[in-house]
Design an enzyme around this catalytic site. Sequence first.
Site, PDB file in Angstrom:
ATOM      1  N   ASP A   8      34.991  34.357  28.145  1.00  0.00           N
ATOM      2  CA  ASP A   8      36.060  35.217  27.663  1.00  0.00           C
ATOM      3  C   ASP A   8      35.500  35.908  26.413  1.00  0.00           C
ATOM      4  OD1 ASP A   8      38.713  36.241  27.150  1.00  0.00           O
ATOM      5  OD2 ASP A   8      38.959  34.647  25.664  1.00  0.00           O
ATOM      6  N   ASP A  10      37.834  37.794  23.385  1.00  0.00           N
ATOM      7  CA  ASP A  10      38.709  37.687  22.217  1.00  0.00           C
ATOM      8  C   ASP A  10      39.130  36.247  21.949  1.00  0.00           C
ATOM      9  OD1 ASP A  10      39.419  40.482  21.136  1.00  0.00           O
ATOM     10  OD2 ASP A  10      39.605  40.730  23.299  1.00  0.00           O
TER      11      ASP A  10
END
Length: 229
Positions: A8, A10
């Site tokens: 991922d 953020d």
Amino acid sequence: MIKAVIFDFDGLIVDTETAWYESYSKVSKAYGVDLKIDVWGQCVGASFEEFDPLDYIVEHADRQVDREAFKQEADVVFADIMDHTQLRPGVIDYLEEAKRSGLRIALASSSNRNWIESYLNRFNIRSYFEVVNTSDDVERIKPAPDLYEKTIRELGINGFEAVAFEDSFHGMTAAKAAGVYCVVVPNQVTSHMEFAGSDGRLSSMAEKDLHAVINTIAALSQAEAHNHS
């Protein structure tokens, strides 16, 4: 056998999640609103369409809120925080170790491509990622599995041949729904979440090296295969 790692972005690679929370929290105080982390956590790893914290702030404010003015003020605070923000601990070590080990490296993020690419280039880590999928590439973002399904399809592997690293419950849900193993690495904003169903949890990537994580997942995979045989 694990062939790929999928990250991922953020909150995991760079802790933009805590920076956004701090910026909204700071500005909301001027409107008499104490924005709690568990309230903010509802939008982490998804989109503001699912839960917009500004709706909550408007509802609980002691005076009228100009949404655009609020966002602009929060953007200024966020930019100031991000000017001093670095990669989360252990990120470079994981990328380097994955590269040395011959693992495929991908990124699957609910943010837009311009946002992602700007930070990957700023921190000089773009070259590590063979595949990068963002909200621009799918109809549904996390917690839907679309980003992960597209990523493993482009890597030419099965879900059980990949390990995802996520910081949010929405992200973990997306990875697991695509059949991908998922290790959670919560940040300040998501550390209160339970993450039931994850395949491991780390305080940061500096806690355990990637090789050890992969070995744990491989043992889990073998145990599952044995149980299904």
